[in-house]
Design a protein around this motif. Structure first.
Motif, PDB file in Angstrom:
ATOM      1  N   SER A 139       6.864  -2.607   3.489  1.00 25.34           N
ATOM      2  CA  SER A 139       5.806  -3.305   2.747  1.00 25.34           C
ATOM      3  C   SER A 139       4.539  -2.459   2.682  1.00 25.34           C
ATOM      4  CB  SER A 139       5.513  -4.650   3.410  1.00 25.34           C
ATOM      5  OG  SER A 139       4.458  -5.309   2.758  1.00 25.34           O
ATOM      6  N   ARG A 140       4.210  -1.809   3.797  1.00 21.52           N
ATOM      7  CA  ARG A 140       3.023  -0.955   3.837  1.00 21.52           C
ATOM      8  C   ARG A 140       3.183   0.241   2.894  1.00 21.52           C
ATOM      9  NH1 ARG A 140       2.616  -1.151   8.832  1.00 21.52           N
ATOM     10  NH2 ARG A 140       3.736   0.737   9.428  1.00 21.52           N
ATOM     11  N   LEU A 141       4.400   0.793   2.847  1.00 21.60           N
ATOM     12  CA  LEU A 141       4.661   1.922   1.947  1.00 21.60           C
ATOM     13  C   LEU A 141       4.503   1.489   0.489  1.00 21.60           C
ATOM     14  CD1 LEU A 141       5.609   4.829   1.462  1.00 21.60           C
ATOM     15  CD2 LEU A 141       7.971   3.998   1.584  1.00 21.60           C
ATOM     16  N   ARG A 142       5.021   0.317   0.151  1.00 20.69           N
ATOM     17  CA  ARG A 142       4.893  -0.179  -1.224  1.00 20.69           C
ATOM     18  C   ARG A 142       3.421  -0.390  -1.594  1.00 20.69           C
ATOM     19  NH1 ARG A 142       9.707  -3.118   0.325  1.00 20.69           N
ATOM     20  NH2 ARG A 142      11.468  -2.414  -0.951  1.00 20.69           N
ATOM     21  N   ASP A 143       2.655  -0.925  -0.658  1.00 24.24           N
ATOM     22  CA  ASP A 143       1.219  -1.129  -0.916  1.00 24.24           C
ATOM     23  C   ASP A 143       0.521   0.205  -1.154  1.00 24.24           C
ATOM     24  OD1 ASP A 143       1.467  -3.850  -0.671  1.00 24.24           O
ATOM     25  OD2 ASP A 143       0.884  -3.899   1.447  1.00 24.24           O
ATOM     26  N   ASN A 144       0.868   1.203  -0.347  1.00 29.80           N
ATOM     27  CA  ASN A 144       0.250   2.526  -0.500  1.00 29.80           C
ATOM     28  C   ASN A 144       0.574   3.137  -1.861  1.00 29.80           C
ATOM     29  OD1 ASN A 144      -0.833   2.380   2.065  1.00 29.80           O
ATOM     30  ND2 ASN A 144       0.847   3.516   3.036  1.00 29.80           N
ATOM     31  N   VAL A 145       1.810   2.932  -2.300  1.00 28.94           N
ATOM     32  CA  VAL A 145       2.214   3.465  -3.605  1.00 28.94           C
ATOM     33  C   VAL A 145       1.423   2.792  -4.720  1.00 28.94           C
ATOM     34  CG1 VAL A 145       4.124   3.627  -5.254  1.00 28.94           C
ATOM     35  CG2 VAL A 145       4.524   4.125  -2.836  1.00 28.94           C
ATOM     36  N   ARG A 146       1.296   1.473  -4.638  1.00 32.82           N
ATOM     37  CA  ARG A 146       0.581   0.739  -5.689  1.00 32.82           C
ATOM     38  C   ARG A 146      -0.901   1.100  -5.730  1.00 32.82           C
ATOM     39  NH1 ARG A 146       4.186  -3.609  -4.199  1.00 32.82           N
ATOM     40  NH2 ARG A 146       2.704  -4.288  -2.611  1.00 32.82           N
ATOM     41  N   GLN A 147      -1.474   1.380  -4.561  1.00 33.77           N
ATOM     42  CA  GLN A 147      -2.913   1.647  -4.490  1.00 33.77           C
ATOM     43  C   GLN A 147      -3.266   3.112  -4.723  1.00 33.77           C
ATOM     44  OE1 GLN A 147      -4.011   0.134  -0.642  1.00 33.77           O
ATOM     45  NE2 GLN A 147      -3.319  -1.944  -1.119  1.00 33.77           N
ATOM     46  N   ALA A 148      -2.274   3.981  -4.688  1.00 35.98           N
ATOM     47  CA  ALA A 148      -2.547   5.416  -4.834  1.00 35.98           C
ATOM     48  C   ALA A 148      -3.077   5.729  -6.231  1.00 35.98           C
ATOM     49  CB  ALA A 148      -1.276   6.217  -4.565  1.00 35.98           C
ATOM     50  N   THR A 149      -4.014   6.663  -6.278  1.00 34.76           N
ATOM     51  CA  THR A 149      -4.593   7.087  -7.558  1.00 34.76           C
ATOM     52  C   THR A 149      -3.749   8.208  -8.152  1.00 34.76           C
ATOM     53  OG1 THR A 149      -6.801   6.543  -6.754  1.00 34.76           O
ATOM     54  CG2 THR A 149      -6.651   7.986  -8.680  1.00 34.76           C
ATOM     55  N   ALA A 150      -3.432   8.079  -9.408  1.00 30.97           N
ATOM     56  CA  ALA A 150      -2.641   9.110 -10.080  1.00 30.97           C
ATOM     57  C   ALA A 150      -3.510  10.333 -10.351  1.00 30.97           C
ATOM     58  CB  ALA A 150      -2.057   8.566 -11.374  1.00 30.97           C
ATOM     59  N   GLU A 151      -3.017  11.498  -9.979  1.00 28.54           N
ATOM     60  CA  GLU A 151      -3.710  12.758 -10.234  1.00 28.54           C
ATOM     61  C   GLU A 151      -3.019  13.485 -11.389  1.00 28.54           C
ATOM     62  OE1 GLU A 151      -4.869  14.942  -6.552  1.00 28.54           O
ATOM     63  OE2 GLU A 151      -3.684  13.387  -5.535  1.00 28.54           O
TER      64      GLU A 151
END
Length: 385
Positions: A192-204
């Motif tokens: 769940s934490r990994l999924r949250d990190n993916v959703r919140q990550a900024t696209a470069e």
């Protein structure tokens, strides 16, 4: 009395060399195919840890074979089907009242399957597989032994049916055990934490392109990988992780060399990994011949097996390629300039370690285990919908 007669009958039968050889070849074949099934599960989960004993060159490499679409059917390794059929053939040949034509037909189906997979290896994949070859030899040995075996009816039909059910249960249990033993132990909280990190990550934004492009062009999933030929984690990702994921997901992989070698990388004053610059340039040049993947495979497989980064001269020794075209590409220097552009872009992105992935622009540093990498890709697929 009946039990004593049965034991005597089996003892007499196993004294016959052909029957004994058939049993030994069949047991050997079952063991080989169960090993290959376990190997397939390990490859899918990324838990192998290094090259298998049967992966000793870019051609003879059962790890690469296990990562192809031909290694499984409906998500089940071919090895499990082969082991089950070995068991069925052995039961048929020992069951009373079963005609020899039926037994030979069962073995004939196995031989045709062996011929098909041998054709796939030689013509379609152009790879060698030592374990596959041993399996074919086991089938040949069991079949030839059958021709010289007397029909003794060692099992009644009831006993044969019972053995079949027990065998199916044991093979099913073995398959489930293999599968579960290679699944990463990740808690729901971690996922769940990994999924949250993916959703919140900024696209470069990655502004550099690379000729090393694989997979499906125009896919919703685009993976940029910054790698170094001397990086063991990069080698593991190239040899194991990425092939598994590219079989599962429709994605485009763009590989960008980032040599950790001060001779071409100004961000690194020391030669952290000598030979990396020359190998990177040669890899880019070999893309013109569509030989870059095999070249990378040889270099990285040697890195994991021998824990050393080979020189360009050693990498090209015995490697099938157009040497004149490669030398012409190196002399022109176009790929050397391209490599410098890649290094500049990597330094702009402040890449500090390899491999570093940008999945749809979202940064992921290091080689994640396959189950976690799979979660990242699944989450990004959902975000793109």
């Amino acid at each position: 009395m009946d039990f004593v007669m049965l034991v005597t009958k089996w003892a007499d039968a196993l004294k016959h060399p052909a029957i004994l050889l058939q049993a030994l070849f069949s047991l050997l074949g079952i063991w080989i195919l169960l090993w290959s099934a376990n190997h397939w599960f390990a490859m899918q989960a990324g838990t192998l840890g290094g090259p298998s004993f049967c992966s000793f060159s870019s051609y003879w490499n059962c790890d690469r074979v296990a990562l192809t679409a031909y290694a499984s059917v409906f998500g089940i390794p071919v090895g499990l089907f082969g082991a089950a059929w070995f068991f069925v053939c052995l039961l048929l040949s020992w069951t009373e009242g079963i005609s020899r034509k039926i037994v030979l037909s069962a073995y004939g189906l196995a031989w045709l399957s062996c011929l098909y997979f041998a054709f796939v290896l030689l013509v379609q994949l152009r790879m060698g597989c030592l374990v596959c070859l041993l399996g074919y030899l086991a089938w040949a040995g069991a079949g030839l032994s059958l021709f010289f075996s007397p029909r003794m009816g060692l099992l009644s039909r009831f006993s044969s049916g019972f053995c079949f059910l027990v065998g199916v249960l044991l093979l099913s249990f073995a398959g489930l055990r293999m599968s579960s033993s290679h699944v990463g132990d990740f808690s729901p909280e971690e996922l769940s934490r990994l999924r949250d990190n993916v959703r919140q990550a900024t696209a470069e934004r990655i502004v550099i392109d690379s000729p090393m492009r694989y997979g499906t062009t125009g896919s919703d999933l685009v993976v940029h990988e910054f790698f170094d030929y001397g990086c063991p984690a990069c080698a593991a990702a190239f040899l194991h992780t990425l092939p598994v994921l590219m079989n599962e997901f429709e994605m485009e992989l763009i590989s960008i060399p980032y040599p950790r070698d001060g001779r071409c990388n100004p961000a690194l004053p020391d030669n952290v990994r000598s030979h990396s610059c020359s190998l990177s340039e040669a890899g880019l040049c070999l893309r013109e011949q569509n030989r870059d993947k095999d070249f990378s495979h040889k270099v990285m497989n040697t890195l994991l097996e021998e824990n050393r980064l080979i020189s360009l001269e050693e990498a090209l020794r015995g490697f099938r390629h157009d040497s004149a075209a490669l030398q012409s590409c190196l002399d022109r220097g176009e790929m050397r300039e391209k490599l410098q552009e890649m290094i500049v872009e990597a330094n702009r992105l402040q890449i500090r370690a390899t491999p570093t992935f940008f999945i749809n622009g979202r940064r992921m540093q290091g080689a994640l285990p396959i189950p976690l990498f799979r979660v990242v890709l699944e989450e990004l697929q959902l975000l793109e919908k």
